[in-house]
Design a protein around this motif. Structure first.
Motif, PDB file in Angstrom:
ATOM      1  N   UNK A  67      42.039  31.784  42.492  1.00  0.00           N
ATOM      2  CA  UNK A  67      42.344  33.036  43.185  1.00  0.00           C
ATOM      3  C   UNK A  67      41.200  33.370  44.142  1.00  0.00           C
ATOM      4  N   UNK A  68      41.416  34.315  45.095  1.00  0.00           N
ATOM      5  CA  UNK A  68      40.323  34.745  45.979  1.00  0.00           C
ATOM      6  C   UNK A  68      39.170  35.361  45.187  1.00  0.00           C
TER       7      UNK A  68
ATOM      8  N   UNK B 214      36.041  30.548  28.243  1.00  0.00           N
ATOM      9  CA  UNK B 214      35.842  30.029  29.600  1.00  0.00           C
ATOM     10  C   UNK B 214      34.949  28.790  29.518  1.00  0.00           C
ATOM     11  N   UNK B 215      35.446  27.669  30.020  1.00  0.00           N
ATOM     12  CA  UNK B 215      34.719  26.395  29.917  1.00  0.00           C
ATOM     13  C   UNK B 215      34.027  26.011  31.223  1.00  0.00           C
ATOM     14  N   UNK B 216      34.371  26.674  32.323  1.00  0.00           N
ATOM     15  CA  UNK B 216      33.727  26.333  33.592  1.00  0.00           C
ATOM     16  C   UNK B 216      34.247  27.191  34.734  1.00  0.00           C
TER      17      UNK B 216
ATOM     18  N   UNK C 169      40.253  38.826  36.882  1.00  0.00           N
ATOM     19  CA  UNK C 169      40.861  37.627  36.294  1.00  0.00           C
ATOM     20  C   UNK C 169      40.089  37.201  35.049  1.00  0.00           C
ATOM     21  N   UNK C 170      38.742  37.200  35.153  1.00  0.00           N
ATOM     22  CA  UNK C 170      37.914  36.816  33.994  1.00  0.00           C
ATOM     23  C   UNK C 170      38.141  37.797  32.838  1.00  0.00           C
ATOM     24  N   UNK C 171      38.282  39.074  33.184  1.00  0.00           N
ATOM     25  CA  UNK C 171      38.539  40.086  32.158  1.00  0.00           C
ATOM     26  C   UNK C 171      39.862  39.843  31.452  1.00  0.00           C
ATOM     27  N   UNK C 172      40.886  39.436  32.226  1.00  0.00           N
ATOM     28  CA  UNK C 172      42.205  39.166  31.656  1.00  0.00           C
ATOM     29  C   UNK C 172      42.168  37.966  30.706  1.00  0.00           C
ATOM     30  N   UNK C 173      41.362  36.944  31.066  1.00  0.00           N
ATOM     31  CA  UNK C 173      41.219  35.765  30.197  1.00  0.00           C
ATOM     32  C   UNK C 173      40.537  36.165  28.887  1.00  0.00           C
TER      33      UNK C 173
ATOM     34  N   UNK D 154      46.256  39.932  41.729  1.00  0.00           N
ATOM     35  CA  UNK D 154      45.657  39.207  42.868  1.00  0.00           C
ATOM     36  C   UNK D 154      46.498  39.337  44.138  1.00  0.00           C
ATOM     37  N   UNK D 155      47.389  40.342  44.168  1.00  0.00           N
ATOM     38  CA  UNK D 155      48.255  40.585  45.332  1.00  0.00           C
ATOM     39  C   UNK D 155      49.095  39.346  45.679  1.00  0.00           C
ATOM     40  N   UNK D 156      49.478  38.615  44.639  1.00  0.00           N
ATOM     41  CA  UNK D 156      50.327  37.442  44.830  1.00  0.00           C
ATOM     42  C   UNK D 156      49.600  36.191  45.286  1.00  0.00           C
TER      43      UNK D 156
END
Length: 747
Positions: free
Chosen positions: A653-654, A672-674, A661-665, A704-706
């Motif tokens: 993603x941008x 997170x591996x990398x 995104x990291x928060x959602x994971x 991410x606005x698509x």
């Protein structure tokens, strides 16, 4: 017929294109009866991560070789779509769902091509294509580089020892960086790779390529890039070309003895010597040539075709083995290998492998790769698995969904048969006494399940027909009836996989279906070794039942936690050897449904140490029930856990959305591996449980606005969180005792 085709091509734009198309197609028209020498045949597949441009590359190849006279886009505005995406769903979604086969001619060489899907849900299509192909083109996006499905495809190529060329596509895109992609090829896929081309400009300024070996610039002109203009290398690129040439020689000389000797003597190899060395190293899978271009902008496709002819193997350069019929039934390491003869003649016995099934307009269409001998229309063939004899009423070669009749096919050809009742992976011979079978295709286990039923109960017949067809065509799509929950369960490789088949049932069979919440394939496993000693005894007048089993149930190491192993360690005659298979049968039957959550048992080893039998009362059923009783005993005294599938997830993603995104994971308890970031885009690699990934697609699009995309593939099984385990146990107990649960709620 020939006159009509040539007339059609004469209206094409561009003089050079007219000549090439007419020449190739005129040659091509005769291929129904003309049999090329083995040196004039290439069987290649085009594989890559989703949206890397595989189908667009195939469309350009077909156009430049004169196979089609118009190019269309995968997501075109003319509502036509690419030739190889013949299914209506493929055209609407702009993705490849089924692998499609075609054949064409380039410079008097017959090229059989299979375009494969890029989505991980359809990975079996790639698997069976690579099983029967001699070489592959690995397409890489110049922005995305090596992505998750690229790694899967690379593993599949390694499994079947398929040599490959790398084609870095989309050099016209913003942030295109072929040097970075080459670095990823070396660091992530461990390929000994080097450039054969250099780009002249990048992004919007991409205008052509430099051929490093020939040391000349190539520009693709005309309305469709059909005219190749050769020129001198631009002044500012000459030093870069020289450095790239030296790097190429160095990489190839490291794996090729003949070129290595020239290199050590500090001599400059000739073009022919270098090309021959590249070919030798590529065929041994010790070197990967890297070519550049932009298929959408019609640049770099013709040199790619030349490279297929120059560096990909012909069928005689690939060793294919069959196994003796008895050996395929034996799991021992001593299998009898038989080398297939690639000679294109009728003197050797025919042997072919059915690698794909498809429902055609005239019945089942069976795609076959011919490994040995010749097959004629009207001949009888034998299925080596079933021994069934079938006459071939029609023999065709495929061009996407179009068929062209042929009278005979030879070793190295890919054809299709009608009216053959078989399964995917079956072998065929023309001599009944020839009891050999080709190695079958690796089929991964399904990782996701959903309940499925027709919207209207009157459509049950249509539903049955659709299920019978789709499960036969696709070995990763399973349908079974859950007796306990009284519902039909569809299992597959992902949500998209199941969704596509649900839509196809409605479109192709007029049977709308209702899908339930996905059900993950959890597993049950024991935590620590547990001893068992169980006696099954039943007396009801006359001969009864008696069987005793003693031993241990042990957990397997994490890397083997999907297996179930039975081990007979008995000594003496306390348990007669004739009853051992029945003890194993009882154990394996119990493993189909565990006591904890109702899921399958895996990652366990059943060690039978001792037991007891009765001269009169012991029989098969006694020891089957004794083994199952022993397993129940381990549930009473042992510690058990639930395993869940963990997925390797790659999110792109941008950069501006990286935090969310990291928060959602992390919210989904992912590890997170990398991470990687390049020019405004970031990539996150993580391991997340499949159970936590449902609904992630829509959340990623909204946050991410698509612009964000993700892909995931099965990684391993791992113990589930305690709250998930408890939830699954409660649900299972509720399904077993619904009346008790209702009473609890009332109280």
């Amino acid at each position: 017929m020939l006159f009509r085709i040539v007339s059609r091509f004469s209206s094409s734009t561009g003089k050079l294109l007219q000549w090439n198309c007419s020449r190739n197609y005129a040659k091509f028209v005769n291929t129904g009866q003309q049999h090329y020498d083995l040196e004039k045949i290439r069987n290649v597949g085009i594989s890559a991560h989703i949206d890397s441009g595989k189908t667009t590359v195939t469309e350009r190849i077909l156009f430049y070789t004169g196979r089609i006279d118009e190019m269309h886009e995968v997501k075109g505005k003319d509502n036509v779509g690419a030739t190889m995406d013949s299914m209506e769903l493929e055209r609407q979604r702009g993705i490849t769902i089924q692998s499609a086969a075609t054949y064409t001619v380039w410079k008097d060489t017959n090229i059989n091509i299979i375009d494969t899907p890029g989505h991980v849900d359809f990975t079996v299509e790639v698997e069976r294509a690579l099983r029967v192909l001699d070489g592959a083109i690995l397409v890489l996006c110049s922005v995305g580089g090596v992505q998750s499905q690229t790694m899967t495809v690379n593993r599949q190529m390694k499994r079947y020892s398929v040599p490959c060329l790398a084609f870095i596509n989309k050099l016209d895109r913003m942030s295109a960086n072929p040097a970075r992609v080459l670095g990823q090829l070396r660091s992530k896929l461990f390929h000994n790779a080097a450039f054969l081309h250099l780009p002249i400009g990048l992004e919007s300024e991409f205008s052509g390529i430099v051929d490093v070996i020939e040391k000349k610039a190539l520009y693709f002109e005309g309305d469709f890039g059909e005219t190749i203009r050769e020129d001198e290398i631009p002044q500012d690129m000459r030093q870069q070309t020289e450095d790239c040439y030296n790097e190429l020689v160095e990489h190839v000389s490291n794996v090729d003895e003949q070129l290595g000797e020239i290199f050590l003597q500090e001599k400059t190899p000739t073009k022919e010597e270098l090309k021959a060395a590249i070919r030798r190293a590529t065929l041994k899978r010790e070197f990967t040539p890297v070519l550049l271009g932009s298929a959408l902008k019609n640049k770099g496709v013709q040199p790619l075709l030349d490279a297929v002819l120059q560096y990909m193997p012909n069928p005689s350069e690939v060793k294919n083995y069959a196994f003796s019929h008895d050996a395929t039934k034996d799991d021992s390491a001593s299998k009898t290998k038989i080398l297939m003869s690639p000679e294109r003649s009728s003197k050797t016995s025919f042997c072919g492998l059915a690698f794909k099934l498809e429902a055609g307009r005239f019945g089942q269409l069976t795609y076959v790769r011919v490994y040995q001998g010749m097959l004629k229309k009207g001949e009888n063939i034998f299925n080596t698995r079933t021994g069934k004899k079938t006459k071939i009423p029609r023999l065709v070669r495929m061009h996407a969904n179009q068929m062209e009749d042929v009278n005979e096919v030879y070793a190295g050809d890919i054809c299709a048969l009608f009216g053959v009742d078989c399964a995917s992976g079956d072998s065929f011979v023309t001599e009944k006494d020839l009891e050999i079978s080709m190695e079958s295709i690796f089929v991964p286990d399904p990782v996701i399940s959903m309940s499925i039923k027709p919207k209207d109960s009157k459509d049950i017949d249509k539903f049955s027909k659709a299920v019978a067809r789709f499960t036969k065509e696709d070995p990763t799509y399973h349908i079974n009836y859950d007796v306990d929950n009284k519902e039909t369960i569809a299992s597959g490789m992902g949500e998209l996989h199941l969704e596509i088949y649900a839509q196809r049932m409605e479109r192709e069979y007029g049977c709308p279906v209702v899908m339930g919440r996905p059900k993950v394939s959890f597993r049950e496993s024991i935590v620590s070794p547990c001893e068992f000693d169980f006696l099954h005894k039943k007396q009801s007048g006359g001969s009864g039942q008696f069987g005793r089993v003693i031993g241990y149930l042990e957990p397997l190491p994490p890397e083997e936690n999907t297996k179930v192993i039975f081990c007979d360690e008995t000594v003496g005659t306390n348990v007669p050897k004739g009853f051992i298979p029945h003890i194993e049968k009882g154990f394996r039957a119990f493993c189909e449904k565990g006591y904890l959550t109702g899921n399958k048992i895996s990652g366990v080893k059943f060690r039978l140490v001792d037991g007891q039998a009765h001269m009169v009362d012991s029989n098969e059923i006694s020891f089957i029930l004794a083994a199952q009783g022993a397993m129940k005993q381990t549930y009473e005294f042992g510690a058990w856990q639930v395993l869940e599938p963990i997925m390797a997830v790659e999110i792109t993603a941008p950069t501006e959305f990286q935090g969310s995104v990291m928060g959602q994971v992390q919210k989904r308890k992912g590890i997170i591996t990398g991470t990687d970031a390049t020019e405004g885009w970031f990539t996150v690699n993580a391991e997340v449980s499949l159970n936590a990934m449902f609904g992630f697609s829509s959340e990623l699009r909204s946050m991410t606005q698509g612009k964000g995309e993700f892909s995931m593939e099965y990684s391993r099984y791992s113990p589930a969180e305690m709250d998930v385990q408890q939830q699954l146990v409660d649900l299972h107990q509720q399904s077993l005792h619904p009346n008790q649960q209702a009473k609890k709620k009332k109280n």
